[in-house]
Design a protein around this motif. Structure first.
Motif, PDB file in Angstrom:
ATOM      1  N   CYS A   1      17.826  -7.511   4.223  1.00 14.36           N
ATOM      2  CA  CYS A   1      17.288  -7.124   5.533  1.00 14.36           C
ATOM      3  C   CYS A   1      16.890  -5.657   5.557  1.00 14.36           C
ATOM      4  CB  CYS A   1      18.315  -7.420   6.628  1.00 14.36           C
ATOM      5  SG  CYS A   1      18.656  -9.173   6.857  1.00 14.36           S
ATOM      6  N   HIS A   2      16.287  -5.178   4.484  1.00 13.87           N
ATOM      7  CA  HIS A   2      15.839  -3.795   4.432  1.00 13.87           C
ATOM      8  C   HIS A   2      14.649  -3.571   5.361  1.00 13.87           C
ATOM      9  CE1 HIS A   2      13.901  -6.237   1.324  1.00 13.87           C
ATOM     10  NE2 HIS A   2      12.823  -5.479   1.477  1.00 13.87           N
ATOM     11  N   GLU A   3      14.455  -2.322   5.724  1.00 14.40           N
ATOM     12  CA  GLU A   3      13.252  -1.964   6.475  1.00 14.40           C
ATOM     13  C   GLU A   3      12.034  -2.293   5.609  1.00 14.40           C
ATOM     14  OE1 GLU A   3      12.556  -0.701   9.408  1.00 14.40           O
ATOM     15  OE2 GLU A   3      14.539  -0.245  10.200  1.00 14.40           O
ATOM     16  N   PRO A   4      11.029  -2.943   6.191  1.00 17.62           N
ATOM     17  CA  PRO A   4       9.808  -3.194   5.410  1.00 17.62           C
ATOM     18  C   PRO A   4       9.289  -1.902   4.780  1.00 17.62           C
ATOM     19  CG  PRO A   4       9.728  -4.388   7.476  1.00 17.62           C
ATOM     20  CD  PRO A   4      10.941  -3.502   7.548  1.00 17.62           C
ATOM     21  N   ALA A   5       8.726  -2.024   3.597  1.00 16.24           N
ATOM     22  CA  ALA A   5       8.327  -0.849   2.817  1.00 16.24           C
ATOM     23  C   ALA A   5       7.333   0.028   3.563  1.00 16.24           C
ATOM     24  CB  ALA A   5       7.726  -1.297   1.493  1.00 16.24           C
ATOM     25  N   ARG A   6       7.543   1.321   3.436  1.00 15.05           N
ATOM     26  CA  ARG A   6       6.582   2.310   3.929  1.00 15.05           C
ATOM     27  C   ARG A   6       5.878   2.870   2.699  1.00 15.05           C
ATOM     28  NH1 ARG A   6      10.815   5.447   8.005  1.00 15.05           N
ATOM     29  NH2 ARG A   6      11.279   3.637   9.335  1.00 15.05           N
ATOM     30  N   ARG A   7       4.649   2.447   2.502  1.00 12.94           N
ATOM     31  CA  ARG A   7       3.952   2.764   1.264  1.00 12.94           C
ATOM     32  C   ARG A   7       3.543   4.233   1.208  1.00 12.94           C
ATOM     33  NH1 ARG A   7       2.473  -1.853  -1.561  1.00 12.94           N
ATOM     34  NH2 ARG A   7       2.347  -0.320  -3.253  1.00 12.94           N
ATOM     35  N   ASP A   8       3.738   4.824   0.050  1.00 15.68           N
ATOM     36  CA  ASP A   8       3.285   6.171  -0.252  1.00 15.68           C
ATOM     37  C   ASP A   8       2.598   6.071  -1.609  1.00 15.68           C
ATOM     38  OD1 ASP A   8       2.946   8.800  -1.103  1.00 15.68           O
ATOM     39  OD2 ASP A   8       4.810   9.507  -0.181  1.00 15.68           O
ATOM     40  N   PHE A   9       1.307   5.778  -1.583  1.00 13.76           N
ATOM     41  CA  PHE A   9       0.593   5.468  -2.818  1.00 13.76           C
ATOM     42  C   PHE A   9       0.529   6.659  -3.766  1.00 13.76           C
ATOM     43  CE2 PHE A   9      -0.920   2.373   0.309  1.00 13.76           C
ATOM     44  CZ  PHE A   9      -0.672   1.194  -0.379  1.00 13.76           C
ATOM     45  N   GLU A  10       0.484   7.858  -3.212  1.00 16.68           N
ATOM     46  CA  GLU A  10       0.461   9.049  -4.068  1.00 16.68           C
ATOM     47  C   GLU A  10       1.789   9.183  -4.814  1.00 16.68           C
ATOM     48  OE1 GLU A  10      -0.174  13.922  -3.754  1.00 16.68           O
ATOM     49  OE2 GLU A  10      -0.585  12.631  -2.031  1.00 16.68           O
ATOM     50  N   HIS A  11       2.890   8.993  -4.089  1.00 12.27           N
ATOM     51  CA  HIS A  11       4.217   9.066  -4.705  1.00 12.27           C
ATOM     52  C   HIS A  11       4.386   7.967  -5.761  1.00 12.27           C
ATOM     53  CE1 HIS A  11       8.885   8.956  -4.052  1.00 12.27           C
ATOM     54  NE2 HIS A  11       8.558   9.435  -5.225  1.00 12.27           N
ATOM     55  N   GLU A  12       3.913   6.774  -5.443  1.00 13.31           N
ATOM     56  CA  GLU A  12       4.021   5.671  -6.392  1.00 13.31           C
ATOM     57  C   GLU A  12       3.218   5.962  -7.657  1.00 13.31           C
ATOM     58  OE1 GLU A  12       2.906   2.131  -4.249  1.00 13.31           O
ATOM     59  OE2 GLU A  12       4.270   2.642  -2.605  1.00 13.31           O
ATOM     60  N   ALA A  13       2.044   6.548  -7.503  1.00 13.55           N
ATOM     61  CA  ALA A  13       1.221   6.892  -8.669  1.00 13.55           C
ATOM     62  C   ALA A  13       1.911   7.950  -9.529  1.00 13.55           C
ATOM     63  CB  ALA A  13      -0.150   7.386  -8.210  1.00 13.55           C
ATOM     64  N   GLU A  14       2.587   8.896  -8.880  1.00  9.43           N
ATOM     65  CA  GLU A  14       3.311   9.931  -9.622  1.00  9.43           C
ATOM     66  C   GLU A  14       4.460   9.316 -10.425  1.00  9.43           C
ATOM     67  OE1 GLU A  14       4.530  12.661  -6.626  1.00  9.43           O
ATOM     68  OE2 GLU A  14       2.543  13.605  -6.437  1.00  9.43           O
ATOM     69  N   TRP A  15       5.141   8.326  -9.846  1.00  9.51           N
ATOM     70  CA  TRP A  15       6.232   7.667 -10.564  1.00  9.51           C
ATOM     71  C   TRP A  15       5.700   6.898 -11.776  1.00  9.51           C
ATOM     72  CZ3 TRP A  15      10.984   8.167 -11.603  1.00  9.51           C
ATOM     73  CH2 TRP A  15      11.802   7.096 -12.002  1.00  9.51           C
ATOM     74  N   LEU A  16       4.587   6.219 -11.598  1.00  4.73           N
ATOM     75  CA  LEU A  16       3.983   5.510 -12.721  1.00  4.73           C
ATOM     76  C   LEU A  16       3.547   6.482 -13.814  1.00  4.73           C
ATOM     77  CD1 LEU A  16       1.874   2.802 -10.860  1.00  4.73           C
ATOM     78  CD2 LEU A  16       3.864   2.415 -12.330  1.00  4.73           C
ATOM     79  N   GLN A  17       3.046   7.644 -13.407  1.00 11.49           N
ATOM     80  CA  GLN A  17       2.644   8.651 -14.389  1.00 11.49           C
ATOM     81  C   GLN A  17       3.869   9.146 -15.176  1.00 11.49           C
ATOM     82  OE1 GLN A  17       0.689  12.088 -12.713  1.00 11.49           O
ATOM     83  NE2 GLN A  17      -0.060  12.791 -14.693  1.00 11.49           N
ATOM     84  N   LEU A  18       4.982   9.344 -14.486  1.00 11.61           N
ATOM     85  CA  LEU A  18       6.203   9.786 -15.152  1.00 11.61           C
ATOM     86  C   LEU A  18       6.698   8.731 -16.142  1.00 11.61           C
ATOM     87  CD1 LEU A  18       9.182  11.655 -13.593  1.00 11.61           C
ATOM     88  CD2 LEU A  18       9.629   9.623 -14.953  1.00 11.61           C
ATOM     89  N   LEU A  19       6.488   7.446 -15.802  1.00 12.52           N
ATOM     90  CA  LEU A  19       6.919   6.367 -16.684  1.00 12.52           C
ATOM     91  C   LEU A  19       5.953   6.138 -17.847  1.00 12.52           C
ATOM     92  CD1 LEU A  19       8.133   3.639 -14.133  1.00 12.52           C
ATOM     93  CD2 LEU A  19       9.537   5.232 -15.453  1.00 12.52           C
TER      94      LEU A  19
END
Length: 337
Positions: free
Chosen positions: A68-86
């Motif tokens: 029952c988590h809060e529905p995701a609040r998307r931050d596409f820039e942050h997500e792209a940075e995480w993918l770049q780090l990976l």
């Protein structure tokens, strides 16, 4: 609380998504405990199928668990940075990160098709993790007559559970494996990190029956928890080596010899598991839950295709070294004895 269901042993099998099976749930139920089916990651069709399979294996009561988590609040820039780090981690396996991340596991709060299934199937016990359903969903589930439980890791969340009119609280201590049941993702520095017995002491004032979770591996652990105010205990790690569990071979092999760590790097939410390579990354930069999980699963899949299991999410509690490989019913008997 469970007397009317005929539950004989004060032991609950934790609803471990990805590891729980119909066979494990049924084995616990048939042995006199309370088994749980983890529905947090399931589609309606898959949820219906696992309920059918479990009912075919037992005529005893069992519960279901929902995220029952809060529905995701998307931050596409942050997500792209995480993918770049990976990126360099994917490079180790000549693989590329996903172009974008997806919300893998929708919250029950926006999953009314699953609500309809539960109203139809009427499971006798329903538990909630990461928070509570919407008020209208909660009222609909109350009307089914189910016993309703929710996880709390602190007094504030426990008070919210009581105010919502639920029947009991799963008091999840810091030792517990898997995801912390915090209602809202918070800075880890704000987490009081209370161990199970301390949390039980704090939550007694809330006034609801308490189920102790975290570090319960033996009959002595159970007795200590119940002396501290618990009505029952919930165990997950203790059942990971059961043949009925879907624990992977590598997870089984590492369970009793590898330390655990709490991390956000795998899923975006704090969770305790066996230390792996992903946990060495800067978890403060991880994408939010469950988008980070999408990246972790893609990376783990790329690694496992090359025979490398060092990125796999292998959830376990601090008592992992005491896990015993034996049928679930025998572990239940040992803990309840």
């Amino acid at each position: 609380m469970f007397t009317k269901l005929g539950i004989e042993a004060p032991v609950i099998q934790a609803p471990m998504a990805g590891v729980s099976t119909a066979e494990l749930t049924a084995a616990i139920a048939n042995a006199g405990g309370l088994g749980f089916v983890a529905l947090g990651t399931f589609s309606v069709a898959d949820a219906s199928a696992v309920l059918d399979k479990t009912h075919a294996l037992t005529d005893r009561p069992f519960g279901v668990n929902l995220f029952c988590h809060e529905p995701a609040r998307r931050d596409f820039e942050h997500e792209a940075e995480w993918l770049q780090l990976l990126g360099p981690e994917f490079d180790r396996f000549s693989a590329k990160p996903p172009a974008e991340l997806h919300e893998m596991y929708p919250s029950f709060r926006v999953h009314d098709d699953l609500l309809s299934l539960l109203i139809e199937r009427r499971p006798p016990v329903i538990s909630f993790h990461f928070g509570l359903p919407r008020a209208d969903q909660l009222q609909a589930l109350k009307e089914t007559g189910a016993i309703l439980l929710a996880t709390a890791t602190n007094v504030q969340d426990a008070q919210r559970i009581a105010q919502a009119g639920l029947d009991g609280i799963v008091a999840q201590g810091w030792q517990a494996g898997g995801h912390r049941g915090v209602f809202d993702p918070v800075d880890p520095a704000r987490d009081e990190q209370m161990e199970t017995l301390t949390l039980l002491e704090k939550l007694r004032e809330v006034g609801l029956p308490l189920i102790a979770a975290g570090g319960i591996m033996t009959a002595g652990d159970r007795r200590a928890a119940m002396q501290a105010g618990a009505s029952a205990v919930q165990c997950g790690t203790a059942f990971l080596l059961a043949p009925e569990a879907a624990t992977s071979p590598d997870h089984r092999a590492r369970l009793t010899s590898t330390k655990t760590q709490m991390t956000r790097a795998i899923s975006g939410r704090p969770a305790r598991g066996l230390i792996n390579r992903l946990m060495q990354l800067d978890e403060a930069r991880a994408a939010a839950y469950p988008m980070a999980y999408d990246a972790a699963k893609a990376l783990s899949a790329a690694a496992m295709a090359r025979g490398d299991h060092s990125y796999a999410a292998q959830w376990a509690g601090t008592g992992a070294a005491h896990a015993v490989a034996r049928p679930a019913a025998q572990t239940l008997a040992a803990i309840s004895g």
